[in-house]
Design a protein around this motif. Sequence first.
Motif, PDB file in Angstrom:
ATOM      1  N   VAL A   1      -4.458  -6.149   8.324  1.00 42.70           N
ATOM      2  CA  VAL A   1      -4.683  -5.972   6.893  1.00 42.70           C
ATOM      3  C   VAL A   1      -5.929  -5.104   6.749  1.00 42.70           C
ATOM      4  N   PHE A   2      -5.911  -4.173   5.777  1.00 40.61           N
ATOM      5  CA  PHE A   2      -6.984  -3.192   5.663  1.00 40.61           C
ATOM      6  C   PHE A   2      -7.595  -3.173   4.267  1.00 40.61           C
ATOM      7  N   ASP A   3      -8.890  -2.916   4.227  1.00 38.79           N
ATOM      8  CA  ASP A   3      -9.627  -2.779   2.981  1.00 38.79           C
ATOM      9  C   ASP A   3     -10.780  -1.828   3.229  1.00 38.79           C
ATOM     10  N   HIS A   4     -10.720  -0.646   2.585  1.00 41.13           N
ATOM     11  CA  HIS A   4     -11.753   0.375   2.766  1.00 41.13           C
ATOM     12  C   HIS A   4     -11.989   0.664   4.256  1.00 41.13           C
ATOM     13  N   ARG A   5     -10.895   0.733   4.987  1.00 37.16           N
ATOM     14  CA  ARG A   5     -10.848   1.085   6.409  1.00 37.16           C
ATOM     15  C   ARG A   5     -11.505   0.031   7.306  1.00 37.16           C
ATOM     16  N   ILE A   6     -11.649  -1.165   6.779  1.00 37.89           N
ATOM     17  CA  ILE A   6     -12.074  -2.313   7.573  1.00 37.89           C
ATOM     18  C   ILE A   6     -10.852  -3.168   7.844  1.00 37.89           C
ATOM     19  N   ARG A   7     -10.636  -3.490   9.105  1.00 36.73           N
ATOM     20  CA  ARG A   7      -9.431  -4.199   9.506  1.00 36.73           C
ATOM     21  C   ARG A   7      -9.719  -5.667   9.791  1.00 36.73           C
TER      22      ARG A   7
ATOM     23  N   LEU B   1     -10.210  13.616   5.458  1.00 35.53           N
ATOM     24  CA  LEU B   1     -10.093  12.170   5.307  1.00 35.53           C
ATOM     25  C   LEU B   1     -11.394  11.556   4.809  1.00 35.53           C
ATOM     26  N   GLU B   2     -12.513  12.039   5.309  1.00 38.62           N
ATOM     27  CA  GLU B   2     -13.801  11.463   4.921  1.00 38.62           C
ATOM     28  C   GLU B   2     -14.179  11.781   3.483  1.00 38.62           C
ATOM     29  N   ALA B   3     -13.500  12.725   2.869  1.00 41.29           N
ATOM     30  CA  ALA B   3     -13.796  13.087   1.481  1.00 41.29           C
ATOM     31  C   ALA B   3     -13.193  12.114   0.476  1.00 41.29           C
ATOM     32  N   HIS B   4     -12.410  11.126   0.974  1.00 42.14           N
ATOM     33  CA  HIS B   4     -11.730  10.203   0.071  1.00 42.14           C
ATOM     34  C   HIS B   4     -11.867   8.773   0.587  1.00 42.14           C
ATOM     35  N   ASP B   5     -11.876   7.833  -0.355  1.00 42.95           N
ATOM     36  CA  ASP B   5     -12.144   6.430  -0.043  1.00 42.95           C
ATOM     37  C   ASP B   5     -10.835   5.675   0.202  1.00 42.95           C
ATOM     38  N   PHE B   6     -10.186   5.971   1.308  1.00 42.94           N
ATOM     39  CA  PHE B   6      -8.925   5.322   1.636  1.00 42.94           C
ATOM     40  C   PHE B   6      -9.149   3.901   2.153  1.00 42.94           C
ATOM     41  N   ASP B   7      -8.160   3.046   1.932  1.00 45.50           N
ATOM     42  CA  ASP B   7      -8.171   1.724   2.560  1.00 45.50           C
ATOM     43  C   ASP B   7      -7.708   1.802   4.007  1.00 45.50           C
ATOM     44  N   TYR B   8      -6.862   2.759   4.291  1.00 43.26           N
ATOM     45  CA  TYR B   8      -6.366   2.947   5.661  1.00 43.26           C
ATOM     46  C   TYR B   8      -5.736   4.327   5.757  1.00 43.26           C
ATOM     47  N   VAL B   9      -5.673   4.832   6.979  1.00 41.92           N
ATOM     48  CA  VAL B   9      -5.049   6.128   7.257  1.00 41.92           C
ATOM     49  C   VAL B   9      -3.968   5.926   8.313  1.00 41.92           C
TER      50      VAL B   9
ATOM     51  N   CYS C   1      -5.429   9.806  -5.463  1.00 41.20           N
ATOM     52  CA  CYS C   1      -6.353   8.709  -5.131  1.00 41.20           C
ATOM     53  C   CYS C   1      -6.826   7.996  -6.389  1.00 41.20           C
ATOM     54  N   ASP C   2      -7.160   8.763  -7.416  1.00 40.82           N
ATOM     55  CA  ASP C   2      -7.626   8.162  -8.661  1.00 40.82           C
ATOM     56  C   ASP C   2      -6.541   7.284  -9.270  1.00 40.82           C
ATOM     57  N   PHE C   3      -5.295   7.751  -9.242  1.00 40.96           N
ATOM     58  CA  PHE C   3      -4.213   6.962  -9.819  1.00 40.96           C
ATOM     59  C   PHE C   3      -4.014   5.653  -9.059  1.00 40.96           C
ATOM     60  N   VAL C   4      -3.939   5.714  -7.747  1.00 36.82           N
ATOM     61  CA  VAL C   4      -3.671   4.504  -6.974  1.00 36.82           C
ATOM     62  C   VAL C   4      -4.756   3.465  -7.214  1.00 36.82           C
ATOM     63  N   ARG C   5      -5.988   3.890  -7.406  1.00 34.83           N
ATOM     64  CA  ARG C   5      -7.086   2.952  -7.652  1.00 34.83           C
ATOM     65  C   ARG C   5      -6.979   2.266  -9.018  1.00 34.83           C
ATOM     66  N   THR C   6      -6.096   2.725  -9.883  1.00 31.43           N
ATOM     67  CA  THR C   6      -5.871   2.037 -11.157  1.00 31.43           C
ATOM     68  C   THR C   6      -4.784   0.961 -11.030  1.00 31.43           C
ATOM     69  N   THR C   7      -4.194   0.808  -9.845  1.00 33.39           N
ATOM     70  CA  THR C   7      -3.103  -0.124  -9.610  1.00 33.39           C
ATOM     71  C   THR C   7      -3.537  -1.179  -8.587  1.00 33.39           C
ATOM     72  N   PRO C   8      -2.732  -2.234  -8.398  1.00 39.70           N
ATOM     73  CA  PRO C   8      -3.038  -3.210  -7.339  1.00 39.70           C
ATOM     74  C   PRO C   8      -2.707  -2.719  -5.929  1.00 39.70           C
ATOM     75  N   LEU C   9      -2.160  -1.510  -5.802  1.00 46.32           N
ATOM     76  CA  LEU C   9      -1.770  -0.982  -4.498  1.00 46.32           C
ATOM     77  C   LEU C   9      -2.987  -0.655  -3.648  1.00 46.32           C
ATOM     78  N   ARG C  10      -2.865  -0.861  -2.347  1.00 45.45           N
ATOM     79  CA  ARG C  10      -3.860  -0.334  -1.416  1.00 45.45           C
ATOM     80  C   ARG C  10      -3.667   1.180  -1.314  1.00 45.45           C
ATOM     81  N   LEU C  11      -4.779   1.880  -1.125  1.00 47.14           N
ATOM     82  CA  LEU C  11      -4.760   3.337  -1.071  1.00 47.14           C
ATOM     83  C   LEU C  11      -4.735   3.813   0.379  1.00 47.14           C
TER      84      LEU C  11
ATOM     85  N   GLY D   1       0.826  -1.200   0.000  1.00 46.00           N
ATOM     86  CA  GLY D   1       0.000   0.000   0.000  1.00 46.00           C
ATOM     87  C   GLY D   1       0.857   1.245   0.000  1.00 46.00           C
ATOM     88  N   VAL D   2       0.349   2.302  -0.591  1.00 49.23           N
ATOM     89  CA  VAL D   2       1.070   3.577  -0.636  1.00 49.23           C
ATOM     90  C   VAL D   2       0.353   4.564   0.275  1.00 49.23           C
TER      91      VAL D   2
END
Length: 290
Positions: A262-268, A102-110, A74-84, A42-43
């Motif tokens: 491990v994180f996915d859309h801020r779910i651990r 933070l809430e304005a963007h769909d991060f996998d983790y902060v 954010c848009d770029f990272v979502r085009t890759t296999p990287l977690r955002l 993840g980046v």
Amino acid sequence: MLTDYHLHLRTDEVGKAAEAFTQENADRYLAAAEEQGIAELGVSEHIYRFADALEIWDHPYWRDQAVDDLGAYCDFVRTTPLRLGIEADYIRGAEDRIQSLLEAHDFDYVVGSVHFLGEKGAVDDQRYDVWEAFSDADALWRTYFEWQAQLVSSGLFDIVSHPDLIKIWGDDRPAPERDPRFHYEPFVEALAESDTAVEVSTAGLRKPVGEIYPAHALAEMCKEAGAEFALSSDAHAPDQVGFGYDDALAFLEELGVERICVFDHRIRRTERVGRGDLEPEELADREEAS
């Protein structure tokens, strides 16, 4: 499995986002992760690289750095296999502004960090040296870990990064006279009431202190408080991905930690830690090469 969630595609040079946020550059990091047996990469770029960050804090260093487009990143990272992810500084008094951004963007983790103790200065940047604002090491360490406690208590962050960054300069700065565990206490007490994961970061092995973040005594206290752990290298180049992970795995084993976050859309969730994807011959070749 292994993860590396705290890394940076772009260099520290301002205005280089266009060169960093490319599929070619992402592939370099992904190839390095594959070589290290890292299953999930993840980046998490520094939030102060983005113009939106000036809504949080208007500091001279941030003004110089905040030129990139957060949405485009954010848009770029979502085009890759990287977690955002994003590495967001905790700024005392700016909690509502941090939350809104933070809430304005769909991060996998902060990833939450304390680099600056407000206007007093920076922990890890000698141009804004926080040590000049404190009369002794104990006063600085006490204040630093109070900020870390407030970071985890805020509920804004999924991971607290390099939790004892204050030690970065090693013997180049005076050590506190009191046992460091005294200064850790507020942070550990806050962790016990928080869902924030503690980052085990090998970045300290590349710094003057020459050891993993957190110190073993601090990690033991975090574990006793019920904290979960995340694993990262804080890489700023592909050859730093998974840096020092043999040391990190030995560190976790000594602590008795068998699972990492491990994180996915801020779910651990947690997974067993280890190089499960490497065959014995591949592992031997990697260790010989290192």
